[in-house]
Design an enzyme around this catalytic site. Structure first.
Site, mmCIF file in Angstrom:
data_model
loop_
_atom_site.group_PDB
_atom_site.id
_atom_site.type_symbol
_atom_site.label_atom_id
_atom_site.label_comp_id
_atom_site.label_asym_id
_atom_site.label_seq_id
_atom_site.Cartn_x
_atom_site.Cartn_y
_atom_site.Cartn_z
ATOM 1 N N GLU A 82 -0.400 -2.765 -1.604
ATOM 2 C CA GLU A 82 -1.555 -1.949 -1.983
ATOM 3 C C GLU A 82 -2.232 -2.580 -3.204
ATOM 4 O OE1 GLU A 82 -0.418 1.775 -4.404
ATOM 5 O OE2 GLU A 82 1.176 1.649 -2.927
ATOM 6 N N CYS A 114 3.240 3.147 -0.329
ATOM 7 C CA CYS A 114 4.599 2.629 -0.484
ATOM 8 C C CYS A 114 5.337 2.483 0.844
ATOM 9 C CB CYS A 114 5.398 3.523 -1.439
ATOM 10 S SG CYS A 114 4.650 3.637 -3.056
ATOM 11 N N HIS A 250 13.155 4.875 -0.726
ATOM 12 C CA HIS A 250 12.019 4.506 -1.574
ATOM 13 C C HIS A 250 12.236 5.118 -2.957
ATOM 14 C CE1 HIS A 250 8.190 4.064 -3.367
ATOM 15 N NE2 HIS A 250 7.836 5.320 -3.220
#
Lengths: 419, 84
Positions: A82, A114, A250
């Site tokens: 990103e 993400c 994550h």
């Protein structure tokens, strides 16, 4: 069934770090509560580092270890990010050139906050499984940086950003995906997705991050539960408490993973509080060790958690790792795979922890100078030459060849190896 | 389950997560944020309360509540809307 997964993997987290507790004191944050973040250090991207330098420094050792014939079989390069610096040109084109790959190769870039790294991993896995080019490899490079400058708060933007400066990092994970899963063999078809439109956190402008920290946290927690429920519906006899030796999730910051783990263990596994704490230490902590020293590296975060679990876990016998990825906006996925002794040896051989140690430790004065922004190459810069004398010790931190941004000339980025 | 019962549960959990609030005299207009609960604390308090009243709803939907009274009302309404 055909085997598929990660053949080789490396993490690269730059040349400079700050101590997060020192930063918290410097910002006057409440240190006692701050410990809940479970953060130790974070990587800070220097002006002559960008998503390409992080990605190449992660990928180069993997490519150098291949024979010319093996290298020629890289037929896809997927960049997951990103942090791109161009809306059209894909960063895969730079990676392809700097690594000297075969021109008969599919090059593209993938964005989904993400979640991008795992979206890329699944894309690469499905390319291999399709069997359209037997023996071919895909190179996956998940690379993200944060240049910490928040958008001014407005309606819908919360002020709970005190977590974000200490936790936003920079780094890349490179992985070769093929039918030779020496490091991590993916459980084919064992996956549950959960996604819906939500405005939690975003990058509404190239150098700005904004969002609602509360909404993002709650959406992450909801998705973790729902994605696992879907995984369980698709995988016979899957059990949260007993199927996975390790969990790799994550990691915006460790505290958030701890909250999510507690939530699913309570709700799905019906575990008691004391058991949840010891389960966290045993099954989750190994995946957090790298992230605690690097910070949130967005698209590369779940892959780094997998690498960390393999590096820090016990793999005398093959062990299953349950993995969860969440990307704001949002999309999430729970999936799994297996790593063993060879995978751990291969991750260990990359010396990831040693390179984290070697990063230059920034003083608060140096850190504030970086944030002041006068050295930063802004999005859309046409011509620039980053000053190599700025925080010069960082350039020699690794005592081996390291790629840095040399200049931007008519929007084109040029790089140099420094040793 | 009444709104008042749920309010008491939220207060109990808030004190469990942030012990210094034990001496605080809670009112319905108190906001957890203003009482010093950060986003992790708040999610924890909400999760504990949902579990205590055996209610399953998306956590993200609880953000509509602006204070503890509204949160108690939201959970009570949701609980009441479900078949017993």
């Amino acid at each position: 069934m055909q085997t598929v997964g990660i053949e080789a993997m490396n993490v690269y987290a730059g040349t400079a770090r700050v101590d997060v507790e020192e930063l918290a004191r410097h910002r006057g944050l409440d240190i006692t509560r701050f410990a809940n973040l479970l953060m130790k250090e974070k990587t800070v991207a220097l002006p002559y580092e960008d998503p390409i330098t992080f990605g190449i420094n992660a990928a180069k050792p993997l490519i150098d270890a291949l024979t010319p014939q093996e290298k020629d079989r890289i037929e896809v390069v997927i960049t997951c990010t990103e942090s791109a610096f161009d809306f059209g040109k894909s960063m895969s084109t730079y990676f392809h050139k700097l690594l000297g790959l075969n021109r008969n190769c599919r090059l593209f870039e993938l964005k989904n906050a993400c979640y991008s790294g795992i979206a890329g991993l699944q894309t690469a896995i499905n390319f291999v499984l399709a069997g359209v080019s037997p023996g071919a490899k895909a190179l996956l490079i998940a690379t993200d940086i944060s240049r910490f400058m928040t958008a001014e708060g407005g309606e819908g933007l919360t002020d709970d950003w005190s977590f974000f400066e200490p936790s936003s990092g920079a780094g890349a994970v490179a992985a070769l995906v093929s039918e030779l899963p020496y490091v991590f063999q993916v459980d084919v078809g064992a996956s549950g997705c959960y996604g819906y439109e939500v405005m939690d956190t975003c990058r509404p402008a190239p150098d700005r991050e904004a969002g609602d920290a509360d909404l993002s946290l709650l959406s992450y927690l909801d998705c973790c539960e729902k994605a696992f429920m879907e995984y369980q519906a698709r995988v016979e006899d899957a059990d949260l408490a007993s199927t996975f030796t390790y969990l790799a999730m994550h990691t915006p910051f460790g505290g958030m993973v701890k909250g999510a783990h507690r939530n699913i263990m309570r709700k799905i596994a019906k575990a008691r509080a004391a058991d949840i704490e010891s389960d966290f230490e045993r099954r989750v902590q190994p995946s957090l060790n790298f992230g605690q020293r690097v910070g949130n590296i967005m698209g590369a975060s779940t892959l780094m958690a997998i690498a960390s679990a393999i590096e820090h876990g016990q793999f005398d016998a093959p062990q299953r790792i349950g993995c969860f990825s969440y990307g704001s906006g949002c999309c999430s996925e729970f999936f799994s795979g297996v790593a063993g002794r060879e995978g751990q040896a291969r991750i260990h051989a990359q010396g990831i922890g040693d390179r984290l140690d070697q990063r230059h430790r920034l003083s608060m004065t140096e850190y504030d100078e970086i944030l002041a922004g006068s050295h930063v190459v802004k999005f859309g810069t046409r011509n620039a030459v980053p000053d190599p004398s700025f925080i010069a010790p960082a350039r020699k931190a690794h005592e081996r060849e390291t790629l840095f941004l040399k200049q931007i000339k008519e929007f084109h980025r040029e790089y140099e190896w420094v040793s | 389950m009444t709104k008042e019962q749920i309010f008491k549960l939220i207060v109990t959990h808030a004190c469990e997560v942030i012990p210094r609030l034990e001496t605080h005299a809670f009112t319905e207009t108190d906001s957890l944020r203003e009482l010093g609960a950060n986003s992790i604390d708040r999610s924890e308090i909400v999760m504990m309360t949902l579990e205590a009243i055996n209610l399953d709803m998306p956590l993200a939907q609880t953000l509509k509540a602006g204070n503890i009274g509204e949160l108690a009302q939201l959970l009570a309404d949701r609980k009441a809307s479900l078949p017993a």
